[in-house]
Design an enzyme around this catalytic site. Structure first.
Site, PDB file in Angstrom:
ATOM      1  N   GLU A 146       0.857  -1.186   0.000  1.00 33.48           N
ATOM      2  CA  GLU A 146       0.000   0.000   0.000  1.00 33.48           C
ATOM      3  C   GLU A 146       0.894   1.238   0.000  1.00 33.48           C
ATOM      4  O   GLU A 146       1.810   1.368   0.819  1.00 33.48           O
ATOM      5  CB  GLU A 146      -0.908  -0.014   1.241  1.00 33.48           C
ATOM      6  CG  GLU A 146      -1.841   1.184   1.273  1.00 33.48           C
ATOM      7  CD  GLU A 146      -3.108   0.959   2.104  1.00 33.48           C
ATOM      8  OE1 GLU A 146      -3.434  -0.206   2.407  1.00 33.48           O
ATOM      9  OE2 GLU A 146      -3.750   1.963   2.423  1.00 33.48           O
ATOM     10  N   ARG A 147       0.618   2.135  -0.939  1.00 33.15           N
ATOM     11  CA  ARG A 147       1.430   3.351  -1.104  1.00 33.15           C
ATOM     12  C   ARG A 147       2.901   3.041  -1.347  1.00 33.15           C
ATOM     13  O   ARG A 147       3.776   3.801  -0.944  1.00 33.15           O
ATOM     14  CB  ARG A 147       1.298   4.286   0.114  1.00 33.15           C
ATOM     15  CG  ARG A 147      -0.128   4.532   0.577  1.00 33.15           C
ATOM     16  CD  ARG A 147      -1.006   5.065  -0.513  1.00 33.15           C
ATOM     17  NE  ARG A 147      -2.373   5.333  -0.049  1.00 33.15           N
ATOM     18  CZ  ARG A 147      -3.342   5.756  -0.846  1.00 33.15           C
ATOM     19  NH1 ARG A 147      -3.134   5.924  -2.143  1.00 33.15           N
ATOM     20  NH2 ARG A 147      -4.543   5.989  -0.375  1.00 33.15           N
ATOM     21  N   LYS A 266      -3.799  -0.264  14.025  1.00 29.23           N
ATOM     22  CA  LYS A 266      -4.652   0.785  13.450  1.00 29.23           C
ATOM     23  C   LYS A 266      -6.070   0.357  13.789  1.00 29.23           C
ATOM     24  O   LYS A 266      -6.583  -0.611  13.222  1.00 29.23           O
ATOM     25  CB  LYS A 266      -4.439   0.856  11.941  1.00 29.23           C
ATOM     26  CG  LYS A 266      -5.409   1.781  11.203  1.00 29.23           C
ATOM     27  CD  LYS A 266      -5.042   1.894   9.721  1.00 29.23           C
ATOM     28  CE  LYS A 266      -6.025   2.760   8.943  1.00 29.23           C
ATOM     29  NZ  LYS A 266      -5.651   2.925   7.526  1.00 29.23           N
ATOM     30  N   GLU A 270     -10.428   4.551   9.389  1.00 31.63           N
ATOM     31  CA  GLU A 270     -10.642   4.220   7.974  1.00 31.63           C
ATOM     32  C   GLU A 270     -11.207   2.803   7.795  1.00 31.63           C
ATOM     33  O   GLU A 270     -10.747   2.036   6.957  1.00 31.63           O
ATOM     34  CB  GLU A 270      -9.336   4.383   7.187  1.00 31.63           C
ATOM     35  CG  GLU A 270      -8.822   5.820   7.212  1.00 31.63           C
ATOM     36  CD  GLU A 270      -7.622   6.086   6.311  1.00 31.63           C
ATOM     37  OE1 GLU A 270      -6.844   5.154   6.074  1.00 31.63           O
ATOM     38  OE2 GLU A 270      -7.487   7.237   5.848  1.00 31.63           O
ATOM     39  N   ARG A 314     -11.615  17.677  10.583  1.00 33.77           N
ATOM     40  CA  ARG A 314     -10.804  16.460  10.679  1.00 33.77           C
ATOM     41  C   ARG A 314      -9.499  16.697  11.445  1.00 33.77           C
ATOM     42  O   ARG A 314      -9.025  15.825  12.174  1.00 33.77           O
ATOM     43  CB  ARG A 314     -10.506  15.943   9.262  1.00 33.77           C
ATOM     44  CG  ARG A 314      -9.524  14.805   9.252  1.00 33.77           C
ATOM     45  CD  ARG A 314      -9.389  14.202   7.862  1.00 33.77           C
ATOM     46  NE  ARG A 314      -8.239  13.311   7.807  1.00 33.77           N
ATOM     47  CZ  ARG A 314      -7.795  12.732   6.705  1.00 33.77           C
ATOM     48  NH1 ARG A 314      -8.410  12.954   5.545  1.00 33.77           N
ATOM     49  NH2 ARG A 314      -6.751  11.933   6.731  1.00 33.77           N
ATOM     50  N   LYS A 338       1.050  10.604  13.601  1.00 33.98           N
ATOM     51  CA  LYS A 338       1.630  11.164  12.378  1.00 33.98           C
ATOM     52  C   LYS A 338       2.123  12.584  12.641  1.00 33.98           C
ATOM     53  O   LYS A 338       1.556  13.295  13.478  1.00 33.98           O
ATOM     54  CB  LYS A 338       0.601  11.190  11.249  1.00 33.98           C
ATOM     55  CG  LYS A 338       0.229   9.797  10.754  1.00 33.98           C
ATOM     56  CD  LYS A 338      -0.652   9.856   9.519  1.00 33.98           C
ATOM     57  CE  LYS A 338      -1.058   8.445   9.105  1.00 33.98           C
ATOM     58  NZ  LYS A 338      -1.808   8.402   7.839  1.00 33.98           N
ATOM     59  N   ASP A 343      -2.705  14.245   7.362  1.00 33.64           N
ATOM     60  CA  ASP A 343      -2.198  12.993   6.801  1.00 33.64           C
ATOM     61  C   ASP A 343      -1.008  13.194   5.862  1.00 33.64           C
ATOM     62  O   ASP A 343      -1.185  13.170   4.649  1.00 33.64           O
ATOM     63  CB  ASP A 343      -3.327  12.283   6.026  1.00 33.64           C
ATOM     64  CG  ASP A 343      -2.921  10.892   5.574  1.00 33.64           C
ATOM     65  OD1 ASP A 343      -1.883  10.412   6.029  1.00 33.64           O
ATOM     66  OD2 ASP A 343      -3.667  10.300   4.769  1.00 33.64           O
ATOM     67  N   GLU A 365       5.245   9.383  13.751  1.00 35.97           N
ATOM     68  CA  GLU A 365       5.243   8.545  12.546  1.00 35.97           C
ATOM     69  C   GLU A 365       5.479   9.464  11.365  1.00 35.97           C
ATOM     70  O   GLU A 365       4.695  10.377  11.120  1.00 35.97           O
ATOM     71  CB  GLU A 365       3.892   7.818  12.416  1.00 35.97           C
ATOM     72  CG  GLU A 365       3.782   6.963  11.153  1.00 35.97           C
ATOM     73  CD  GLU A 365       2.425   6.242  11.026  1.00 35.97           C
ATOM     74  OE1 GLU A 365       1.941   5.651  12.014  1.00 35.97           O
ATOM     75  OE2 GLU A 365       1.843   6.287   9.921  1.00 35.97           O
ATOM     76  N   GLU A 371       3.767   9.097  -0.797  1.00 35.43           N
ATOM     77  CA  GLU A 371       2.356   9.012  -1.176  1.00 35.43           C
ATOM     78  C   GLU A 371       1.837  10.342  -1.702  1.00 35.43           C
ATOM     79  O   GLU A 371       1.087  10.384  -2.670  1.00 35.43           O
ATOM     80  CB  GLU A 371       1.523   8.576   0.042  1.00 35.43           C
ATOM     81  CG  GLU A 371       0.021   8.680  -0.195  1.00 35.43           C
ATOM     82  CD  GLU A 371      -0.831   8.255   0.999  1.00 35.43           C
ATOM     83  OE1 GLU A 371      -0.282   7.853   2.036  1.00 35.43           O
ATOM     84  OE2 GLU A 371      -2.075   8.328   0.864  1.00 35.43           O
ATOM     85  N   HIS A 499      -4.318  18.591   0.747  1.00 40.56           N
ATOM     86  CA  HIS A 499      -5.240  17.547   0.297  1.00 40.56           C
ATOM     87  C   HIS A 499      -6.080  17.915  -0.924  1.00 40.56           C
ATOM     88  O   HIS A 499      -7.283  17.667  -0.973  1.00 40.56           O
ATOM     89  CB  HIS A 499      -6.159  17.101   1.438  1.00 40.56           C
ATOM     90  CG  HIS A 499      -6.184  15.599   1.555  1.00 40.56           C
ATOM     91  ND1 HIS A 499      -6.394  14.780   0.466  1.00 40.56           N
ATOM     92  CD2 HIS A 499      -6.000  14.772   2.612  1.00 40.56           C
ATOM     93  CE1 HIS A 499      -6.336  13.516   0.866  1.00 40.56           C
ATOM     94  NE2 HIS A 499      -6.083  13.473   2.159  1.00 40.56           N
ATOM     95  N   TRP A 522     -12.953  13.358   2.422  1.00 36.92           N
ATOM     96  CA  TRP A 522     -12.015  12.770   1.474  1.00 36.92           C
ATOM     97  C   TRP A 522     -12.004  13.578   0.176  1.00 36.92           C
ATOM     98  O   TRP A 522     -11.401  13.158  -0.800  1.00 36.92           O
ATOM     99  CB  TRP A 522     -12.368  11.292   1.196  1.00 36.92           C
ATOM    100  CG  TRP A 522     -11.951  10.371   2.315  1.00 36.92           C
ATOM    101  CD1 TRP A 522     -11.204  10.727   3.407  1.00 36.92           C
ATOM    102  CD2 TRP A 522     -12.215   8.973   2.459  1.00 36.92           C
ATOM    103  NE1 TRP A 522     -10.999   9.636   4.217  1.00 36.92           N
ATOM    104  CE2 TRP A 522     -11.611   8.534   3.667  1.00 36.92           C
ATOM    105  CE3 TRP A 522     -12.910   8.028   1.691  1.00 36.92           C
ATOM    106  CZ2 TRP A 522     -11.670   7.217   4.121  1.00 36.92           C
ATOM    107  CZ3 TRP A 522     -12.972   6.716   2.148  1.00 36.92           C
ATOM    108  CH2 TRP A 522     -12.358   6.315   3.346  1.00 36.92           C
TER     109      TRP A 522
HETATM  110  C1  GCV Z   1      -2.280   2.437   5.447  1.00 41.87           C
HETATM  111  C2  GCV Z   1      -3.625   7.376   4.448  1.00 41.87           C
HETATM  112  C3  GCV Z   1      -3.260   6.502   3.291  1.00 41.87           C
HETATM  113  C4  GCV Z   1      -3.682   5.063   3.527  1.00 41.87           C
HETATM  114  C5  GCV Z   1      -3.061   4.607   4.839  1.00 41.87           C
HETATM  115  C6  GCV Z   1      -3.551   5.528   5.947  1.00 41.87           C
HETATM  116  C7  GCV Z   1      -2.955   5.179   7.282  1.00 41.87           C
HETATM  117  O1  GCV Z   1      -5.006   7.568   4.502  1.00 41.87           O
HETATM  118  O2  GCV Z   1      -3.840   6.997   2.136  1.00 41.87           O
HETATM  119  O3  GCV Z   1      -3.224   4.290   2.455  1.00 41.87           O
HETATM  120  O4  GCV Z   1      -3.370   3.277   5.132  1.00 41.87           O
HETATM  121  O5  GCV Z   1      -3.181   6.836   5.658  1.00 41.87           O
HETATM  122  O6  GCV Z   1      -1.941   5.765   7.620  1.00 41.87           O
HETATM  123  O7  GCV Z   1      -3.473   4.326   7.971  1.00 41.87           O
END
Ligand code: GCV
Length: 679
Positions: A146-147, A266, A270, A314, A338, A343, A365, A371, A499, A522
């Site tokens: 992912e990413r 997590k 999401e 958000r 983060k 994000d 993080e 990404e 974003h 989103w």
């Molecule tokens: C791993 C963002 C990314 C998702 C990622 C998420 C996260 O939304 O687009 O791909 O998922 O962050 O950090 O959990």
């Protein structure tokens, strides 16, 4: 030359190492391995053997003595600290209170050899800023990442445990050389499958390979595992059956991997399951896992990346969710936050949880994988971004309470301090997709070890090892690296915009994006709020009031247009198009100039790079050159898309002295890239 002679010359070259492919596969280890140094150690251990072997093959000086022993000074440097003393020609002494300290000392010495011109008398004392320095892989069990922008995962789950890719050891070595001491192997959007016996046996093999390099393995776990794998009726963290399931599972892991590091979660984020599904809190969920891990010394890294659709900004939600839980977590739980409140945007203010949570350990993080910064097509050196983050003053303890000091144990002492970076590693031959993306992996490790290093120092080190020590190359290319983040922010999202990416895959601009029925948070409009009256997100006391999550006087600085840093202006304020900027331009004009500056910066990078052709190998030269062309085209795409779109609201001309758009807005709106992102 006849064939036989050619053949002999060829093999001579191969054995002398002069035909090594410059495909980036060797990372920052391009120096020859032909030294025959004299190395002695006063103890034996797998980590010491690695240290000895590295030095024997690479150290081109006098004898090196590694000694593991205890004295007050060494104990004060902690279990990974070390002292290096002596002189290159006459002999070097590396001392530490642990074998890992000796390994880090060995890599330090070799780095000095590879990067410094003068190795006079050495007197080095080092210990890391953060105890745990981790990579997070967002790698799925089916091999996708992912990413990830460097191909499939390096973890070959279908081949393990029988077949062992040579990359595992190279990975261990690269990480150890920059001080990384832990890795979370799988995606935070975690498949429960990772906890099956079948997968745990594969994980054990990786853990065994990484161990001599001081790297512990951790896993992301799915909160619903007891239900999905164990067949329980639910995964309520206060249920005795659920707690027993986790205790048993954790016990099973430690029987295979006695030094297993712990879990990353997590939850309720999401769409992932979590304790709130059972009306329990994040603390209930984290503490349950912490209790299961405690007997073995394992930790829980609980992510604070939570937000829900609704009326609340958000950017405020993680703080609202977690501040009431401050002090309610077990001492082996670390909240993983983060860097910014939204994000991993090109530029964000730091998350107000840093300095906000005083009784809970927090770990930053960072996102190494790009990404939101052009994937592996754009050259963006991230150390300047991370330095801005580390050095941001939270004012939680008066002036000077930087994010670094709130997390590295200086201001809030907790049993452990930690930091994580989302990896940009894949099976591509050059590991990271873009040759320069390796520098971000490198920089993450170096800053996790010592966040006081400058971006300049890190770039210099990396360039000297990855390319050449010739200053005719290093100086201009380093300048390019140091400006590359600023350039990307300019051509993507200047002045605090955020974003406004294309839907889902996040490559390229789509400030107009509107997907019927999609979550409003989103969609770009939620963030830029462009209209005839102006642009930006009002997070002042008169708006969403996100500013109030920061300590005084920062909240007042952010709240007041006069003192809010212009780089974050539209993050905190909604302003009219003709709002006067500090340089006298209107906001609209300044926006145009920033986008234009970004484009011009990338064109400058192309010029710098083309001049470098004679200093380096053709293979990497051409690769980077072709990526810079893409970056340059993308920068124009970003500029045209954003300016033409925002112009439909501002109604003002693009200042006549900057480059004219070359695209039509309607055409740009039709661009739909077929880029999948894997959940
Ligand atoms: C791993 C963002 C990314 C998702 C990622 C998420 C996260 O939304 O687009 O791909 O998922 O962050 O950090 O959990």
């Amino acid at each position: 030359m006849n064939r036989t002679v050619l053949y002999i010359v060829f093999w001579w070259c191969v054995s002398a190492g002069c035909l090594k492919a410059e495909d980036g596969s060797r990372l920052w280890f391009r120096a020859e391995m032909t030294a025959q140094a004299q190395v002695k150690a006063n103890r034996e251990s797998p980590a010491i053997s690695v240290a000895v072997e590295e030095l024997e093959k690479r150290w081109k000086g006098g004898a090196v003595h590694l000694s593991l022993h205890q004295n007050k000074k060494l104990r004060n440097l902690g279990k990974e600290g070390y002292v290096i003393s002596g002189e290159k020609q006459t002999g070097i002494h590396i001392q530490s209170a642990s074998d890992l300290g000796l390994l880090y000392g060995a890599y330090h010495l070799l780095r000095l050899q590879d990067t410094q011109n003068d190795n006079g008398a050495l007197q080095v004392e080092e210990s890391p800023a953060y105890d745990l320095r981790l990579l997070n892989h967002w790698d799925n069990l089916d091999g996708t990442v992912e990413r990830g922008y460097a191909g499939y995962s390096i973890w070959k789950w279908d081949e393990l445990p029988e077949k062992i890719s040579p990359r595992y050891k190279e990975y261990a070595r690269a990480n150890a050389s920059i001080g990384i001491n832990g890795t979370v192997l799988n995606n935070v959007n975690a498949s429960p499958g990772i906890l099956t016996g079948n997968y745990l046996r594969k994980v054990k093999v990786i853990a065994d390979i990484l161990r001599p390099y001081g790297i512990k393995v951790y896993l992301s776990v799915n909160f619903s595992s007891p239900q999905i794998l164990g067949g329980l009726s639910g995964s309520d963290p206060l249920d005795t059956g659920v707690r027993r399931w986790w205790r048993d599972k954790i016990g099973e892991i430690y029987r295979l991997i006695p030094d297993f590091g712990g879990v990353l979660v997590k939850a309720n984020s999401e769409g992932q399951p979590g304790p709130q599904d059972y009306d329990r809190t994040h603390a209930d969920g984290a503490n349950m896992l912490a209790d299961a891990l405690k007997p073995y010394g394992g930790i829980v890294m609980w992510r604070a990346f939570v937000y829900h659709p609704g009326d609340e900004d958000r950017a405020k939600q993680a703080y609202q969710e977690f501040i009431p839980l401050d002090g309610k977590f077990r001492d082996n739980v670390i909240l993983q936050v983060k860097n910014g409140p939204i994000d991993f945007q090109p530029r964000e203010p730091f998350s107000p949880l840093f300095g906000g949570m005083k009784n809970t350990a927090l770990m930053p993080e960072l996102q190494i994988t790009q990404e939101y910064l052009g994937f592996s097509n754009h050259l963006v050196f991230l150390a300047p971004q991370w330095k801005e983050f580390f050095e941001s003053d939270t004012y939680c303890n008066g002036k000077g309470a930087t994010v670094a000091k709130t997390t590295d144990g200086t201001i809030f002492p907790h049993p452990v301090s930690a930091i994580a970076g989302v990896a940009n590693i894949g099976e591509d031959i050059n590991w990271c997709g873009h040759h320069f993306a390796q520098a971000n992996w490198y920089a993450f490790g170096r800053l996790a070890w010592n966040c006081e290093l400058t971006a300049d120092e890190i770039a210099e080190e990396w360039l000297r090892m990855a390319f050449t020590r010739d200053q005719a190359f290093v100086t201009p290319v380093k300048e390019m690296m140091l400006h590359s983040w600023d350039a990307a922010v300019n051509y993507m999202m200047p002045l605090g915009l955020h974003h406004i990416f294309a839907w889902d895959h996040h490559y390229g601009p789509e400030p107009w994006c509107d997907i019927p029925g999609a979550r409003p948070d989103w969609l770009p409009r939620y963030y830029h709020n462009a209209g005839e009256k102006g642009i930006g997100f009002d997070r002042t006391t008169g708006g969403s009031d996100a500013v109030s999550q920061y300590h005084a006087p920062l909240k007042e600085y952010f709240n007041d247009i006069a003192t809010c840093p212009e780089d974050l202006l539209l993050w905190f304020h909604h302003l009219p198009w003709d709002h006067p900027m500090k340089n006298g331009r209107t906001l609209w004009d300044e926006l145009c100039y920033r986008y234009d500056t970004g484009v011009r910066q990338v064109r400058e990078f192309q010029k710098i790079w083309d001049r470098m052709e004679r200093y380096i190998d053709g293979e990497r030269f051409r690769h980077v050159q072709s990526r810079l062309k893409i970056q340059s085209r993308d920068a124009v795409w970003w500029k045209d898309a954003c300016l033409l779109y925002f112009q439909t609201y501002s109604g003002k001309p693009i200042p006549y002295d900057i480059e004219r758009p070359v695209h039509e807005l309607d055409d740009l709106k039709k661009v739909k890239l077929d880029l999948k992102h894997h959940h």
